[in-house]
Design a protein around this motif. Structure first.
Motif, PDB file in Angstrom:
ATOM      1  N   MET A   1       0.838  -1.199   0.000  1.00  0.00           N
ATOM      2  CA  MET A   1       0.000   0.000   0.000  1.00  0.00           C
ATOM      3  C   MET A   1       0.884   1.265   0.000  1.00  0.00           C
ATOM      4  O   MET A   1       1.932   1.288   0.625  1.00  0.00           O
ATOM      5  N   VAL A   2       0.432   2.262  -0.731  1.00  0.00           N
ATOM      6  CA  VAL A   2       1.183   3.526  -0.760  1.00  0.00           C
ATOM      7  C   VAL A   2       0.424   4.547   0.084  1.00  0.00           C
ATOM      8  O   VAL A   2      -0.771   4.766  -0.111  1.00  0.00           O
TER       9      VAL A   2
ATOM     10  N   HIS B   1      -5.431   3.388 -11.049  1.00  0.00           N
ATOM     11  CA  HIS B   1      -4.686   2.424 -11.870  1.00  0.00           C
ATOM     12  C   HIS B   1      -4.252   1.192 -11.062  1.00  0.00           C
ATOM     13  O   HIS B   1      -3.204   0.593 -11.331  1.00  0.00           O
ATOM     14  N   GLY B   2      -5.028   0.880 -10.051  1.00  0.00           N
ATOM     15  CA  GLY B   2      -4.848  -0.408  -9.385  1.00  0.00           C
ATOM     16  C   GLY B   2      -3.894  -0.436  -8.208  1.00  0.00           C
ATOM     17  O   GLY B   2      -3.660  -1.511  -7.634  1.00  0.00           O
ATOM     18  N   VAL B   3      -3.329   0.710  -7.811  1.00  0.00           N
ATOM     19  CA  VAL B   3      -2.443   0.709  -6.638  1.00  0.00           C
ATOM     20  C   VAL B   3      -3.314   0.946  -5.407  1.00  0.00           C
ATOM     21  O   VAL B   3      -4.231   1.775  -5.442  1.00  0.00           O
ATOM     22  N   GLU B   4      -3.024   0.205  -4.318  1.00  0.00           N
ATOM     23  CA  GLU B   4      -3.782   0.446  -3.083  1.00  0.00           C
ATOM     24  C   GLU B   4      -3.228   1.741  -2.463  1.00  0.00           C
ATOM     25  O   GLU B   4      -2.024   1.834  -2.184  1.00  0.00           O
TER      26      GLU B   4
ATOM     27  N   GLN C   1     -13.875   9.955  -9.039  1.00  0.00           N
ATOM     28  CA  GLN C   1     -14.883   8.878  -8.998  1.00  0.00           C
ATOM     29  C   GLN C   1     -14.230   7.519  -9.204  1.00  0.00           C
ATOM     30  O   GLN C   1     -14.514   6.567  -8.484  1.00  0.00           O
ATOM     31  N   LYS C   2     -13.317   7.465 -10.177  1.00  0.00           N
ATOM     32  CA  LYS C   2     -12.641   6.178 -10.461  1.00  0.00           C
ATOM     33  C   LYS C   2     -11.846   5.722  -9.233  1.00  0.00           C
ATOM     34  O   LYS C   2     -11.832   4.545  -8.893  1.00  0.00           O
TER      35      LYS C   2
ATOM     36  N   TYR D   1       5.389   1.795  -9.364  1.00  0.00           N
ATOM     37  CA  TYR D   1       4.158   2.495  -8.937  1.00  0.00           C
ATOM     38  C   TYR D   1       3.806   3.598  -9.936  1.00  0.00           C
ATOM     39  O   TYR D   1       2.655   3.770 -10.308  1.00  0.00           O
ATOM     40  N   TYR D   2       4.832   4.360 -10.358  1.00  0.00           N
ATOM     41  CA  TYR D   2       4.566   5.458 -11.298  1.00  0.00           C
ATOM     42  C   TYR D   2       4.206   4.913 -12.685  1.00  0.00           C
ATOM     43  O   TYR D   2       3.393   5.487 -13.396  1.00  0.00           O
TER      44      TYR D   2
END
Ligand code: SAJ
Length: 407
Positions: free
Chosen positions: A1-2, A21-24, A55-56, A180-181
């Motif tokens: 997690m970030v 984009h799927g990162v917690e 929203q996303k 992550y980026y």
């Protein structure tokens, strides 16, 4: 997690983008009000595409809190103001955030600094905080500097498409953070060392500041001899290796008007061109003020209360007023004892922040004889016809009504 620390103009879009984009992601900010607004489902500033992205990110499960998290990756994205006297970076918010991270982070965690800092700031201020907490950098805690590069007004597009720089002590850690980026960034991501990353960020903004100063200086030269600076720039820019920027009423925002001073503060005897450029840009609000008095005189006007300043933000179509040239002009006017008389209007600023501020475009236009265009918001571009018959000073070169005065 970030855990992203600081949910302002840079931290929030970055957190949203990673989450979408799927990162917690957990976003932390010490400002309770800001966190409450985000939790209630509202964004905290205007920016093209940010509401959709928000929203996303919510659907993907982003969390907002005032608490620092126990995790393996922290991204610090807090403001770095500068000390107006020493011109040096004031790293107090970065230091405070890293201190708080140190209270909760486990061994093995990586701390990424996204905030813009002057070269050497991480060595001088961040490393000692980590070491004071008994951690060995490179063994217990890893350090990375990933300076942001996005332009307000086009942040979401630029987050996706700009190339990025990651400075790391250890390239292997750089590679981990790069992942992550890369979850959202389609540009190239370069890995380098921390000091180089610090320097590149400040140099990029300094390059732009110096080039804007050049355009501003040309505007003054052309005004002196009544030449058309815009036509001159247009023709010069037809040369394949010339690309002059646009003159304006001054340079605002929290980046270009601030970061180059870090170099002047740290290298006072070396950063000469930069120093002069910053002074040129900082002198533009007073140059505009003199133009206003000159034009009033020419038209036989004496009542400053019939003058209207259009635009309070630092540039077009954003709601950010930090270091805004208009605010600097109003400060100057206050010294001339007329700051409370001039009328002011900006469609993006709903709260009263200056005296004689108005909130309706038509009412504003009808209450003045002389309009000074300080920001080229779309609103005024689309309503230019309403300015006909007024005295106009256009500092942004967006108005072609006959008789308009330019910088
Ligand atoms: N300006 C001019 N003439 C020009 C261009 C700009 O007078 O030709 C003025 C603007 O009106 C504004 C100021 O300069 O008052 C700065 O605006 P900007 O749009 O040039 O830049 P910022 O401050 O919004 O964003 C900059 C960007 N840096 C560069 O382009 C090198 C952005 O990429 C950075 O991420 C950002 O600073 C930052 O956060 O550091």
């Amino acid at each position: 997690m970030v855990n992203i620390i600081g949910l302002g103009y840079i931290g929030l879009p970055t957190a949203l983008m990673m989450a979408a984009h799927g990162v917690e992601v957990v976003g932390t900010d010490y400002n309770k009000e800001l966190v409450a607004t985000l939790k209630s489902g509202k964004t905290t500033f205007k920016e093209d595409g940010i509401d959709e992205l928000f929203q996303k990110a919510i659907e993907a499960g982003i969390v907002f809190t005032t608490e620092y998290q126990v995790t393996d990756t922290y991204i610090v994205s807090v403001p770095t103001p500068y000390d107006k006297f020493s011109k040096k970076v004031d790293a107090c918010y970065v230091v405070a955030a890293v201190k708080d991270v140190m209270k909760v982070c486990p061994k093995g965690a990586t701390v990424v600094i996204e905030s813009t800092v002057s070269p050497g700031t991480i060595d001088r201020f961040v490393r000692p905080v980590i070491e004071e907490n008994g951690f060995v950098i490179g063994r217990d805690i890893h350090l990375v500097h990933a300076p942001e590069r996005i332009i307000p007004g086009n942040m979401i597009y630029e987050l996706l498409h700009n190339n990025r720089t990651i400075g790391a002590d250890d390239p292997k850690i750089g590679q981990i953070i790069k992942k992550y980026y890369s979850s959202f960034c389609q540009g190239e991501i370069v890995i380098t060392d921390i000091r180089t990353a610090e320097m590149t960020k400040v140099v990029e903004n300094t390059f732009r500041a110096v080039n804007i100063a050049f355009a501003n200086e040309l505007a003054k030269i052309c005004r002196h001899d009544n030449m058309d600076v815009y036509e001159i720039i247009r023709i010069c820019n037809m040369h394949p290796r010339v690309n002059i920027l646009q003159p304006g009423p001054g340079v605002g925002g929290h980046c270009i008007s601030v970061d180059p001073w870090f170099l002047v503060g740290d290298y006072p005897s070396l950063a000469k061109v930069i120093d002069e450029s910053m002074k040129t840009n900082d002198g533009m609000p007073d140059f505009v003020l003199n133009r206003i008095y000159e034009i009033m005189k020419k038209h036989g006007m004496t009542d400053i209360g019939r003058v209207g300043l259009y635009g309070l933000t630092y540039k077009e179509n954003v709601d950010d007023m930090r270091e805004s040239p208009t605010l600097q002009m109003i400060e100057s006017m206050e010294r001339h004892l007329c700051g409370n008389m001039v009328k002011i209007y900006d469609p993006f600023i709903k709260k009263d922040v200056v005296p004689s501020q108005m909130h309706d475009f038509d009412e504003f236009i009808n209450s003045v004889d002389f309009i000074v265009i300080l920001v080229g918001h779309d609103e005024i571009k689309e309503n230019m016809e309403k300015l006909r018959g007024k005295v106009i000073l256009d500092t942004r070169n967006i108005c072609d009504i006959e008789g308009v005065h330019k910088l």
